[in-house]
Design a protein around this motif. Structure first.
Motif, short mmCIF file in Angstrom:
data_model
loop_
_atom_site.label_atom_id
_atom_site.label_comp_id
_atom_site.label_asym_id
_atom_site.label_seq_id
_atom_site.Cartn_x
_atom_site.Cartn_y
_atom_site.Cartn_z
N SER A 1 10.82 -16.22 11.55
CA SER A 1 11.97 -15.38 11.16
C SER A 1 12.50 -15.74 9.78
O SER A 1 13.70 -15.65 9.52
N GLU A 2 11.60 -16.12 8.87
CA GLU A 2 12.01 -16.48 7.51
C GLU A 2 12.15 -15.25 6.61
O GLU A 2 12.67 -15.37 5.50
N GLY A 3 11.66 -14.10 7.06
CA GLY A 3 11.70 -12.91 6.22
C GLY A 3 10.34 -12.56 5.65
O GLY A 3 10.25 -12.02 4.54
N LYS A 4 9.28 -12.84 6.42
CA LYS A 4 7.93 -12.56 5.93
C LYS A 4 7.68 -11.06 5.79
O LYS A 4 7.01 -10.63 4.86
N GLY A 5 8.24 -10.26 6.71
CA GLY A 5 8.05 -8.82 6.63
C GLY A 5 8.68 -8.24 5.38
O GLY A 5 8.07 -7.43 4.67
N LYS A 6 9.91 -8.68 5.07
CA LYS A 6 10.59 -8.22 3.86
C LYS A 6 9.82 -8.63 2.62
O LYS A 6 9.69 -7.85 1.66
N THR A 7 9.28 -9.84 2.64
CA THR A 7 8.52 -10.34 1.48
C THR A 7 7.24 -9.55 1.31
O THR A 7 6.88 -9.16 0.18
N SER A 8 6.52 -9.31 2.39
CA SER A 8 5.30 -8.52 2.34
C SER A 8 5.57 -7.13 1.78
O SER A 8 4.83 -6.62 0.92
N LEU A 9 6.66 -6.52 2.24
CA LEU A 9 7.02 -5.19 1.77
C LEU A 9 7.40 -5.20 0.29
O LEU A 9 7.04 -4.28 -0.46
N HIS A 10 8.08 -6.25 -0.15
CA HIS A 10 8.42 -6.35 -1.57
C HIS A 10 7.17 -6.44 -2.44
O HIS A 10 7.08 -5.77 -3.48
N VAL A 11 6.19 -7.24 -2.02
CA VAL A 11 4.94 -7.34 -2.78
C VAL A 11 4.24 -5.98 -2.82
O VAL A 11 3.75 -5.55 -3.86
N ALA A 12 4.20 -5.30 -1.67
CA ALA A 12 3.55 -4.00 -1.61
C ALA A 12 4.20 -2.98 -2.54
O ALA A 12 3.52 -2.13 -3.13
N ARG A 13 5.52 -3.07 -2.69
CA ARG A 13 6.24 -2.10 -3.51
C ARG A 13 6.21 -2.42 -4.99
O ARG A 13 6.39 -1.52 -5.83
N THR A 14 5.98 -3.67 -5.34
CA THR A 14 6.07 -4.07 -6.74
C THR A 14 4.72 -4.33 -7.40
O THR A 14 4.67 -4.50 -8.61
N ASP A 15 3.66 -4.38 -6.62
CA ASP A 15 2.32 -4.60 -7.18
C ASP A 15 1.48 -3.35 -6.94
O ASP A 15 1.08 -3.05 -5.82
N ALA A 16 1.22 -2.62 -8.01
CA ALA A 16 0.52 -1.34 -7.90
C ALA A 16 -0.93 -1.49 -7.44
O ALA A 16 -1.56 -0.51 -7.02
N SER A 17 -1.46 -2.71 -7.48
CA SER A 17 -2.86 -2.91 -7.08
C SER A 17 -3.02 -3.08 -5.57
O SER A 17 -4.15 -3.11 -5.08
N LEU B 1 -11.62 -5.35 -2.09
CA LEU B 1 -11.58 -6.53 -2.95
C LEU B 1 -12.58 -6.42 -4.09
O LEU B 1 -12.30 -6.84 -5.22
N ASP B 2 -13.73 -5.85 -3.81
CA ASP B 2 -14.75 -5.67 -4.85
C ASP B 2 -14.29 -4.70 -5.93
O ASP B 2 -14.81 -4.70 -7.04
N GLN B 3 -13.32 -3.84 -5.56
CA GLN B 3 -12.74 -2.91 -6.54
C GLN B 3 -11.50 -3.51 -7.22
O GLN B 3 -10.79 -2.82 -7.93
N ASP B 4 -11.25 -4.80 -6.97
CA ASP B 4 -10.11 -5.52 -7.51
C ASP B 4 -8.78 -4.98 -7.00
O ASP B 4 -7.75 -5.07 -7.66
N LYS B 5 -8.81 -4.42 -5.78
CA LYS B 5 -7.60 -4.00 -5.11
C LYS B 5 -7.01 -5.18 -4.34
O LYS B 5 -7.75 -5.98 -3.76
N ARG B 6 -5.70 -5.28 -4.32
CA ARG B 6 -5.05 -6.40 -3.63
C ARG B 6 -4.84 -6.07 -2.16
O ARG B 6 -4.49 -4.95 -1.79
N ILE B 7 -5.04 -7.09 -1.31
CA ILE B 7 -4.76 -7.01 0.11
C ILE B 7 -3.70 -8.06 0.45
O ILE B 7 -3.78 -9.20 -0.01
N ILE B 8 -2.73 -7.65 1.24
CA ILE B 8 -1.71 -8.59 1.73
C ILE B 8 -2.06 -8.96 3.17
O ILE B 8 -2.28 -8.08 4.01
N ILE B 9 -2.15 -10.25 3.43
CA ILE B 9 -2.28 -10.73 4.81
C ILE B 9 -0.90 -11.19 5.26
O ILE B 9 -0.36 -12.16 4.73
N GLU B 10 -0.33 -10.47 6.21
CA GLU B 10 1.02 -10.75 6.69
C GLU B 10 0.92 -11.67 7.91
O GLU B 10 0.60 -11.22 9.01
#
Length: 348
Positions: free
Chosen positions: A13-29, A171-180
């Protein structure tokens, strides 16, 4: 070949979901979010229109509906809950891919946990996740319910694909993946000092990557998420909490005149709360070697930060934490309900 792994540095309950969502919204890749683990923990995601979703199967980082959701072999699925969340979010089913080898939590798994009285022993959510883990490892032996895979469930047929192959192509296309990742380092079945007051899986970045079916060589970003006041689930049987206090004391110290008491996402029981303890965080840093650290719930230290500026009181708190754990705090979360994260430009 970029992967961001979001991992908890305390007891969940540290806020991992909020953090994951922030990365998704701020990193276009970012092209996809993967969620590992089971339904015994919940992540909060706040949509752009302000709707708040408490998700236990789908990743909170994909709340906006624009990303591919990958549910890999290292996931444990409660089918009814999964479909409820898909409907609640209105998520495009074509954007959800589930590994044929993902594990299914059955009613038999839930019943087995109830019969073992795990709630009384360790504060278990009795979601069936632990029993599903055991069934998989038992490989048909012992007094455990049978293991079931996603490929055995006709209702999941439309979602089944090789999630590793999909991820590898991105990944081979240099797209970012988030592991939540789910839960926190202090609950790891391998590393929890209070074992057996722990969860049924390892909760470190390395294990999350393995559960996702990907290589550690793909990872270039490990985000360790902390909260100013760590929590544990209700009941002393859930395990020790260093420097335990109460919600009234935290509110008084911060000058907040409302009840701060938090309830667990799964069982809706009041959470226990403690003052910040650097010891568990330093252990989490040693094991996870984070590239970035997020400190959430800074508004519980000084509610004035909700306005978007760090006050002197909040800045001192952040600086003290940074010194105590021996590593810079990169982002701070200033609200439990909003995906507001301030990037710190400089720190003493």
């Amino acid at each position: 070949m970029p992967i961001s792994v979001v991992v908890g540095g305390q007891y969940g309950s540290e806020g991992k979901g909020k953090t994951s969502l922030h990365v998704a919204r701020t990193d276009a890749s970012v092209a996809a979010v993967m969620r590992v683990g089971g339904s015994n923990s919940g992540h909060i995601g706040v949509a752009r229109d302000g709707r708040r979703f408490a998700l236990r199967q789908l990743p909170a980082g994909a709340v906006d509906g624009n990303l591919l959701i990958l549910i890999p072999a290292g996931s444990y699925l409660d089918i009814d809950l999964l479909f409820r969340e898909i409907d609640e979010l209105g998520y495009d089913r074509a954007k959800i891919k589930i590994s044929p080898f993902a594990h299914i939590i059955t009613e038999q798994h839930k019943a087995w946990e109830r019969e073992t009285a795990l709630r009384e022993a360790i504060g278990s959510t009795q979601s069936g996740t632990g029993a599903a883990v055991l069934s998989r490892v038992a490989r048909g032996a012992g007094n455990l319910p049978p293991a079931v895979q996603a490929e055995d469930i006709p209702a999941l047929a439309e979602f089944l694909e090789d999630t590793t192959a999909i991820a590898r192509s991105l990944l081979d296309q240099d797209k970012r993946i988030i592991i939540e990742g789910t839960q926190g380092f202090g609950l790891s079945v391998l590393h929890a000092e209070a074992w057996p007051k722990a969860t049924s899986r390892d909760t470190t970045a390395g294990s999350f990557v393995a559960e996702a079916g990907l290589s550690p060589l793909d990872v270039d970003d490990v985000i360790l998420v902390l909260r100013c006041h760590p929590i544990r689930v209700a009941g002393r049987q859930s395990g020790p909490l260093p420097h335990e206090t109460n919600w009234d004391a935290i509110a008084l110290e911060a000058g907040i005149d409302r009840d701060l008491t938090e309830l667990t996402t799964v069982t809706q029981a009041p959470r226990r709360v403690g003052q910040f303890s650097p010891e568990i965080v330093k252990q989490a840093i040693a094991v996870n070697r984070p590239s970035r650290i997020v400190l959430n719930h800074l508004d519980y230290v000084d509610p004035a930060v909700v306005g978007g500026e760090l006050t002197a009181k909040a800045k001192r708190f952040v600086d003290d934490i940074s010194a105590a754990i021996g590593q810079r705090i990169d982002w701070v979360g200033v609200s439990p309900d909003k995906t507001v994260v301030l990037e710190l430009q400089s720190q003493s």
